[in-house]
Scaffold this motif. Structure first.
Motif, PDB file in Angstrom:
ATOM      1  N   MET A 112      26.442  39.469  37.942  1.00 45.56           N
ATOM      2  CA  MET A 112      26.980  39.883  37.826  1.00 45.56           C
ATOM      3  C   MET A 112      27.509  41.691  37.542  1.00 45.56           C
ATOM      4  SD  MET A 112      30.232  36.892  38.690  1.00 45.56           S
ATOM      5  CE  MET A 112      31.214  38.174  39.665  1.00 45.56           C
ATOM      6  N   PHE A 113      27.496  42.234  38.537  1.00 45.23           N
ATOM      7  CA  PHE A 113      27.583  43.436  38.218  1.00 45.23           C
ATOM      8  C   PHE A 113      28.656  44.625  38.786  1.00 45.23           C
ATOM      9  CE2 PHE A 113      23.676  41.490  37.937  1.00 45.23           C
ATOM     10  CZ  PHE A 113      22.955  41.938  36.981  1.00 45.23           C
ATOM     11  N   THR A 114      28.419  46.029  38.296  1.00 44.16           N
ATOM     12  CA  THR A 114      28.804  46.843  38.729  1.00 44.16           C
ATOM     13  C   THR A 114      28.427  48.197  38.396  1.00 44.16           C
ATOM     14  OG1 THR A 114      31.444  47.473  38.311  1.00 44.16           O
ATOM     15  CG2 THR A 114      31.051  46.411  36.620  1.00 44.16           C
ATOM     16  N   ARG A 148      38.289  51.352  36.239  1.00 41.07           N
ATOM     17  CA  ARG A 148      38.964  50.446  36.064  1.00 41.07           C
ATOM     18  C   ARG A 148      38.816  49.590  34.818  1.00 41.07           C
ATOM     19  NH1 ARG A 148      41.032  47.591  40.616  1.00 41.07           N
ATOM     20  NH2 ARG A 148      39.987  48.918  41.850  1.00 41.07           N
ATOM     21  N   GLN A 195      42.633  43.557  32.696  1.00 41.75           N
ATOM     22  CA  GLN A 195      42.012  43.140  34.157  1.00 41.75           C
ATOM     23  C   GLN A 195      40.768  42.659  34.948  1.00 41.75           C
ATOM     24  OE1 GLN A 195      44.326  44.380  36.942  1.00 41.75           O
ATOM     25  NE2 GLN A 195      46.814  43.165  36.187  1.00 41.75           N
ATOM     26  N   PHE A 196      39.935  43.851  34.602  1.00 40.75           N
ATOM     27  CA  PHE A 196      38.697  44.026  34.584  1.00 40.75           C
ATOM     28  C   PHE A 196      37.899  43.915  32.959  1.00 40.75           C
ATOM     29  CE2 PHE A 196      34.957  45.649  37.097  1.00 40.75           C
ATOM     30  CZ  PHE A 196      35.048  45.196  38.438  1.00 40.75           C
ATOM     31  N   ASN A 253      35.016  34.899  35.300  1.00 47.04           N
ATOM     32  CA  ASN A 253      34.830  34.676  36.524  1.00 47.04           C
ATOM     33  C   ASN A 253      35.605  33.586  37.178  1.00 47.04           C
ATOM     34  OD1 ASN A 253      34.783  37.986  37.805  1.00 47.04           O
ATOM     35  ND2 ASN A 253      33.238  37.448  36.520  1.00 47.04           N
ATOM     36  N   ARG A 254      36.031  32.720  36.812  1.00 45.07           N
ATOM     37  CA  ARG A 254      36.081  31.328  37.435  1.00 45.07           C
ATOM     38  C   ARG A 254      37.255  31.508  37.721  1.00 45.07           C
ATOM     39  NH1 ARG A 254      32.642  27.485  33.920  1.00 45.07           N
ATOM     40  NH2 ARG A 254      31.248  26.998  35.142  1.00 45.07           N
ATOM     41  N   LYS A 255      38.404  31.984  36.729  1.00 47.93           N
ATOM     42  CA  LYS A 255      39.746  32.695  36.813  1.00 47.93           C
ATOM     43  C   LYS A 255      40.460  33.266  36.928  1.00 47.93           C
ATOM     44  CE  LYS A 255      41.485  28.073  35.091  1.00 47.93           C
ATOM     45  NZ  LYS A 255      41.861  27.387  34.085  1.00 47.93           N
ATOM     46  N   GLY A 256      39.157  34.465  36.811  1.00 42.05           N
ATOM     47  CA  GLY A 256      39.605  36.079  36.182  1.00 42.05           C
ATOM     48  C   GLY A 256      38.732  36.553  36.969  1.00 42.05           C
ATOM     49  N   ARG A 257      38.274  38.288  36.196  1.00 43.63           N
ATOM     50  CA  ARG A 257      37.442  38.790  36.749  1.00 43.63           C
ATOM     51  C   ARG A 257      36.679  39.363  34.984  1.00 43.63           C
ATOM     52  NH1 ARG A 257      35.883  40.533  41.680  1.00 43.63           N
ATOM     53  NH2 ARG A 257      34.322  40.641  40.050  1.00 43.63           N
ATOM     54  N   ALA A 258      35.760  39.909  35.968  1.00 42.76           N
ATOM     55  CA  ALA A 258      34.869  40.411  34.111  1.00 42.76           C
ATOM     56  C   ALA A 258      33.340  40.907  35.667  1.00 42.76           C
ATOM     57  CB  ALA A 258      33.851  39.678  33.322  1.00 42.76           C
ATOM     58  N   SER A 259      32.784  41.622  34.357  1.00 41.04           N
ATOM     59  CA  SER A 259      31.317  42.375  35.368  1.00 41.04           C
ATOM     60  C   SER A 259      30.396  42.598  34.154  1.00 41.04           C
ATOM     61  CB  SER A 259      31.526  42.951  36.462  1.00 41.04           C
ATOM     62  OG  SER A 259      30.539  43.205  36.753  1.00 41.04           O
ATOM     63  N   PHE A 282      39.608  42.206  45.682  1.00 40.36           N
ATOM     64  CA  PHE A 282      38.888  40.974  44.960  1.00 40.36           C
ATOM     65  C   PHE A 282      38.491  41.748  43.386  1.00 40.36           C
ATOM     66  CE2 PHE A 282      34.091  39.410  43.436  1.00 40.36           C
ATOM     67  CZ  PHE A 282      34.952  37.952  43.114  1.00 40.36           C
ATOM     68  N   LYS A 283      38.759  42.963  42.660  1.00 40.13           N
ATOM     69  CA  LYS A 283      38.536  43.334  41.527  1.00 40.13           C
ATOM     70  C   LYS A 283      40.238  43.164  41.256  1.00 40.13           C
ATOM     71  CE  LYS A 283      35.142  47.816  42.396  1.00 40.13           C
ATOM     72  NZ  LYS A 283      35.279  48.484  43.392  1.00 40.13           N
ATOM     73  N   ASN A 298      41.607  40.414  41.016  1.00 43.22           N
ATOM     74  CA  ASN A 298      41.522  39.337  41.171  1.00 43.22           C
ATOM     75  C   ASN A 298      42.105  37.772  42.591  1.00 43.22           C
ATOM     76  OD1 ASN A 298      40.865  36.275  40.385  1.00 43.22           O
ATOM     77  ND2 ASN A 298      41.761  36.167  38.735  1.00 43.22           N
ATOM     78  N   ARG A 308      41.433  35.751  45.704  1.00 43.80           N
ATOM     79  CA  ARG A 308      40.122  35.140  45.896  1.00 43.80           C
ATOM     80  C   ARG A 308      40.054  35.355  48.001  1.00 43.80           C
ATOM     81  NH1 ARG A 308      37.505  33.889  41.823  1.00 43.80           N
ATOM     82  NH2 ARG A 308      38.062  35.390  40.199  1.00 43.80           N
ATOM     83  N   PHE A 341      30.873  36.184  47.360  1.00 38.68           N
ATOM     84  CA  PHE A 341      31.240  35.396  45.442  1.00 38.68           C
ATOM     85  C   PHE A 341      31.450  34.046  46.245  1.00 38.68           C
ATOM     86  CE2 PHE A 341      34.776  33.714  42.522  1.00 38.68           C
ATOM     87  CZ  PHE A 341      33.905  33.907  41.614  1.00 38.68           C
ATOM     88  N   VAL A 365      23.203  37.329  42.857  1.00 41.09           N
ATOM     89  CA  VAL A 365      23.801  38.758  42.251  1.00 41.09           C
ATOM     90  C   VAL A 365      25.113  39.296  43.126  1.00 41.09           C
ATOM     91  CG1 VAL A 365      23.404  41.531  42.399  1.00 41.09           C
ATOM     92  CG2 VAL A 365      21.438  40.307  41.794  1.00 41.09           C
ATOM     93  N   ILE A 366      26.346  39.880  42.716  1.00 41.39           N
ATOM     94  CA  ILE A 366      27.255  40.020  42.724  1.00 41.39           C
ATOM     95  C   ILE A 366      27.428  41.481  42.391  1.00 41.39           C
ATOM     96  CG2 ILE A 366      29.621  39.435  42.988  1.00 41.39           C
ATOM     97  CD1 ILE A 366      27.921  37.570  44.250  1.00 41.39           C
ATOM     98  N   ILE A 367      27.614  42.849  43.215  1.00 39.55           N
ATOM     99  CA  ILE A 367      28.261  43.445  42.464  1.00 39.55           C
ATOM    100  C   ILE A 367      29.692  44.403  43.412  1.00 39.55           C
ATOM    101  CG2 ILE A 367      27.252  46.045  42.930  1.00 39.55           C
ATOM    102  CD1 ILE A 367      24.814  44.952  43.702  1.00 39.55           C
ATOM    103  N   ASP A 368      30.188  44.316  42.131  1.00 34.13           N
ATOM    104  CA  ASP A 368      31.928  45.382  41.987  1.00 34.13           C
ATOM    105  C   ASP A 368      31.454  46.464  42.058  1.00 34.13           C
ATOM    106  OD1 ASP A 368      33.844  42.922  42.315  1.00 34.13           O
ATOM    107  OD2 ASP A 368      33.322  42.289  40.282  1.00 34.13           O
ATOM    108  N   GLY A 369      31.091  47.288  42.976  1.00 36.53           N
ATOM    109  CA  GLY A 369      30.604  48.672  43.097  1.00 36.53           C
ATOM    110  C   GLY A 369      31.902  49.730  43.485  1.00 36.53           C
TER     111      GLY A 369
END
Lengths: 365, 544
Positions: free
Chosen positions: A76-78, A86, A188-189, A215-221, B188-189, B191, B193, B314, B326-330
């Motif tokens: 998982m990437f940003t 963010r 949050q991120f 990422n199961r419950k929250g967000r991260a990247s 989604f950023k 959270n 779903r 996702f 691959v998951i991208i939060d661009g």
């Protein structure tokens, strides 16, 4: 100023082109080690395909590790831009290559304008191996909170951290893990910043597992910062041209990707190749002590040692315009020449080589 | 150069009925029969079907997410067989070079990449420029970026939104605008779903409906020929037909294109709570002349799903095959997900396959339904020949149905639908209608003045073979394919709009990138010369 040499003798450019073309045409197994912008890469790969050769980046060893992060695991990437805007929690993982320090230091002077908008916090996950002086200074400037585990290597620290964040017991204590846990709960991120120089493949796979857990419950990247932007650009270019990353060969005209078989510097070392084409728009020199014939296209003012043919080339963004990958924006960027010179581009020289080969056909790019 | 294609059965719905006539080509264009002139080149195509070159309006052929899929899956190349030979780099796996060759061999001469992140436009165009033979075009993604969402939140004027859309279109060299699960990537950023048409994007307080309607209106005001291209919410989930129905109802007299409708054709009936709603959606499309759709047909086998709908991707991680994603939060509109997937002939795969065919066959107007597999999401485009056969032969559908899950097919109307597409309908769906939908007046037909994109097929009982290996293909009057093999390389162009940018908007963009990203706008824009091909772009006019 001379731009072409046969051996150590300056020659007209076309003489060097003709000589190099003869070497290419007579080679049974040419290999290309390249370091160029997108267009130099495109031409070089097209030439390798025509000749049934193999290609790799000059920094192939590091690049192969980076490619393996994706081919083996994904993740998982940003993008750096999104992280800057963010993320209120940046976690650096292992050694971050020095070329990226300025970007990260610039983030430290800003606050996120999206997401939770909290005051940005910085952590650093490190292993037992001593950090470089540059990294130590970098961490001091960012005021990172260290996450370490005494004698544990980075991969074990990441494993322990992942277990702790899942509420499991670990036998080896980790420094500041509760502080990181609290910061992760608050942000949050959160974003983990890493590079292939950050640690072993298993550790980086563990990092992606940790991010998946979050990422199961929250967000991260995570932000992946290549060790070398130009090398990553070569990987992306190779992918669209051949379907494969570098360390691809065209034996029997079909491309095949094999990070061991088509390691060009290994092939040169083990004499599996009979001609080495070294392309370095940065002007780096090939490893010494190799026994096979060498064509060097390098940003140099003198012939390359032990090269049968040397042709001087320019660098995109300095001597001429070009396109290169930039990890600042996570994609390709058009480069304007900053010190325009008469040095030819890699692409133009490779095209001339192709036209000097039997058949005299232009390359497709 | 004067070329005559002699004696073919010409199928050209735009210019008249099917009939035997000659086609004349001069200097890359189609012309009326020149009196008293002898052709330089004559091809006897008697007994063959002659159509304009085909146009694919929705196929993910290049750009960051496609390339990431290549990176993730070097083992994936087998899905893109067969491979052409004897052309530069055309053996090169799942590559740009192979993409152009394989499309050309099937008689396709223009293909639209429908999901270009504007911030990565240079990457996309670099890839497209390495796709040989065919012309290409892109749709710029909007609707998940902070700038658009802020304009809507702050109730800025519609002219400011128009200026922004025009700047995006112009600077990214796009042919149209696409919105992908509007607002979901941004949500989604935060959270979120799941995200439906009337859900609000956190922070902005803007609904997905508001985003879609605002962009739809802007596209119309700007005279962008292609209606807003909408990837709706809730793709792929049971009950998504309700979302599609709500989106169709939201056209409100303004054109809208709904992408890959098959992926929204699912109800919640049956033991598995996963059933076909294709008949209902087809009826809604038939009754709403403002709507056009493409199908996104599923065919069986290994593929990889590539989508900027990061929220959807996702949620699909658990179904990945092989197990790597691959998951991208661009930033902005550059999010996405790469999830490899194998469509099996089980209950779910069988139902998806049938839903797509039901939509193809129950939507009555071939001018409003478009032929796609959403390459590679439903199947690689190399599956097109088999799909043509399924549409043109009810026997072929029956034969395939016997291999599939009967309880899934029982929940569909497929067995009762005996319609078979005619060549005229195929020509409308894959030539005339796409050209009209995209505003490409110079192609999609065989009238004088059109560019000489011509596909000649040898009649055969084996419909798939016929469409897999065109007998002849001309691109801009150049013979590029003969007997199903690429014989000549050329470089097509990327078709683009070029609305004049508003000076105030350029200044806003400079300030925005400087303030929010700490980078000058130059980092995100590029000159045409960066593509390093002669004349890489061709302009298409906006509607006046």
């Amino acid at each position: 100023m001379s731009v072409a040499w046969i051996g150590s003798q300056p020659v007209p450019l076309m003489d060097a082109i003709q000589k190099a073309a003869k070497l290419l045409a007579s080679s049974h197994c040419p290999v290309f080690s390249l370091d160029a912008d997108v267009h130099g890469t495109r031409s070089t790969i097209a030439l390798a395909e025509r000749l049934g050769g193999a290609f790799d980046h000059v920094y192939g060893e590091t690049l192969a590790r980076e490619v393996a992060l994706f081919t083996d695991n994904g993740g998982m990437f940003t993008t750096p831009g999104e992280a800057r805007r963010r993320s209120s929690l940046i976690v650096l993982v292992g050694e971050i290559p020095a070329p990226h320090h300025d970007m990260l230091l610039a983030w430290s002077n800003t606050q996120p304008d999206l997401g939770d908008g909290g005051q940005r916090a910085w952590f650093h996950i490190g292993g037992a191996a001593p950090a470089s002086r540059a990294t130590r200074q970098f961490n001091r400037q960012l005021k990172t909170v260290p996450i370490t585990g005494g004698d544990l290597p980075l991969s074990a620290v990441l494993a322990g951290l992942r277990a702790r964040l899942q509420g499991r017991q670990v036998t080896s204590p980790l420094a500041n893990v509760d502080r990181l846990g609290a910061a992760l709960n608050k942000s949050q991120f959160p974003v983990f910043v890493f590079s292939s120089t950050s640690g072993e493949a298993a550790g980086l796979a563990m990092l992606q597992g940790l991010i998946a857990d979050l990422n199961r419950k929250g967000r991260a990247s995570s932000v992946f910062l290549p060790a070398d932007d130009d090398a990553w650009g070569t990987a992306l270019t190779s992918l669209w041209m051949t379907g494969f990353p570098p360390r691809t060969g065209f034996a029997n005209s079909l491309p095949s990707y094999d990070p061991v078989r088509w390691d060009t510097q290994r092939m040169v070392r083990d004499k599996e190749a009979d001609l080495h084409v070294w392309v370095s728009a940065r002007g780096e020199m090939p490893p010494k002590g190799r026994k096979i014939k060498l064509i060097s296209l390098s940003r140099a003012e003198a012939p390359t040692a032990n090269a049968t043919v040397t042709i001087a080339v320019g660098k995109a963004g300095r001597d001429h315009d070009g396109v290169a990958y930039s990890s600042r924006i996570g994609t390709f960027q058009a480069l304007a020449a900053t010190e325009r010179s008469s040095l030819p581009s890699v692409s133009s020289i490779v095209q001339q080589l192709a036209r000097a080969l039997p058949g005299r056909q232009d390359l497709p790019c | 150069m004067l070329i005559r294609l002699a004696g073919g059965d010409v199928i050209d719905p735009v210019n008249g009925e099917t009939g035997q006539r000659d086609i004349w080509i001069r200097d890359g264009l189609l012309i009326d029969r020149p009196e008293g002139e002898t052709p330089d080149e004559t091809h006897d195509v008697s007994g063959c079907i002659v159509m304009a070159g085909a146009i694919d309006i929705h196929s993910h052929i290049g750009g960051g997410n496609v390339n990431t899929a290549r990176l993730l899956l070097p083992e994936h190349h087998a899905a893109h067989l067969p491979r052409p030979a004897n052309t530069p780099l055309s053996n090169a796996g799942w590559s740009t070079f192979q993409t152009g060759c394989l499309y050309a061999q099937m008689g396709f001469t223009t293909v639209v990449e429908p999901a270009m992140a504007p911030s990565a436009a240079l990457h996309t165009h670099l890839e497209l420029a390495d796709i040989p033979i065919i012309d290409k075009a892109t749709l710029a993604i909007l609707g998940n970026d902070d700038f658009t969402l802020s304009l809507l939140r702050d109730a800025k004027s519609s002219s400011m939104l128009d200026d922004y859309v025009a700047w995006i279109i112009g600077s990214s060299r796009a042919l149209g605008v696409k919105v992908i699960n509007a607002g979901a990537a941004a949500s989604f950023k935060e959270n979120v779903r799941s995200f439906s048409f009337d859900d609000m994007v956190p922070e902005y307080g803007v609904s997905s409906r508001n985003i879609v309607k605002s962009l739809q209106a802007s596209v119309t005001r700007l005279g962008i020929p292609h209606p807003l291209h909408v990837h709706a919410n809730n793709l792929g989930i049971a009950g998504s037909a309700d979302t599609a129905a709500a989106t169709i109802a939201a056209t409100e007299g303004v054109p809208m294109h709904l992408a890959h409708l098959q992926f929204y054709g699912y109800g919640i009936e049956g033991k598995r709570k996963f059933s076909s709603e294709a008949a209902r959606l087809a009826e809604l499309v038939n009754g709403n002349p403002d709507v056009t759709i493409d199908i996104g047909q599923v065919m069986f086998g290994q593929t990889v799903t590539i989508s900027s709908d990061v929220m959807r991707q996702f949620t699909a991680i658990g179904n990945a095959n092989p197990k790597k994603t691959v998951i991208i939060d661009g930033d902005g509109n550059s999010s996405g997900g790469i999830v490899p997937y194998r469509y099996r002939q089980d209950y779910y795969g069988s139902l998806q396959w049938a839903v797509g065919l039901e939509l193809f066959l129950l939507i009555t107007d071939p001018w409003r339904v478009f032929f796609t597999t959403d390459h590679p999401n439903g199947a690689p485009f190399t599956a097109y020949p088999e799909l043509f056969e399924l549409l043109m032969s009810s026997d072929a559908r029956d034969a395939k149905s016997t291999e599939l899950n009967p309880s899934a097919l029982e929940l569909t109307t497929l067995a009762s639908v005996r319609r078979e597409y005619t060549f005229e309908e195929i020509a409308i769906m894959t030539r005339a209608a796409p050209a009209r939908l995209l505003g490409l007046k110079d192609r999609g037909h065989l009238g004088p003045g059109a560019i000489a994109d011509v596909a000649v097929y040898r009649r055969s009982k084996d419909i798939a073979k016929m469409f897999r290996e065109a007998a002849l293909v001309f691109k801009n009057g150049e013979l590029v394919v003969k007997n199903g093999k690429v014989t000549h390389y050329r470089w097509g162009k990327a078709l683009r709009l070029n609305p004049p940018p508003d000076k105030a908007m350029i200044k806003r963009m400079k300030d925005y990138h400087d303030e929010r990203y700490g980078l000058s706008l130059d980092w995100f824009t590029f000159p045409d010369t960066a593509i390093a091909r002669d004349d890489p772009f061709a302009e298409v006019p906006c509607n006046s």
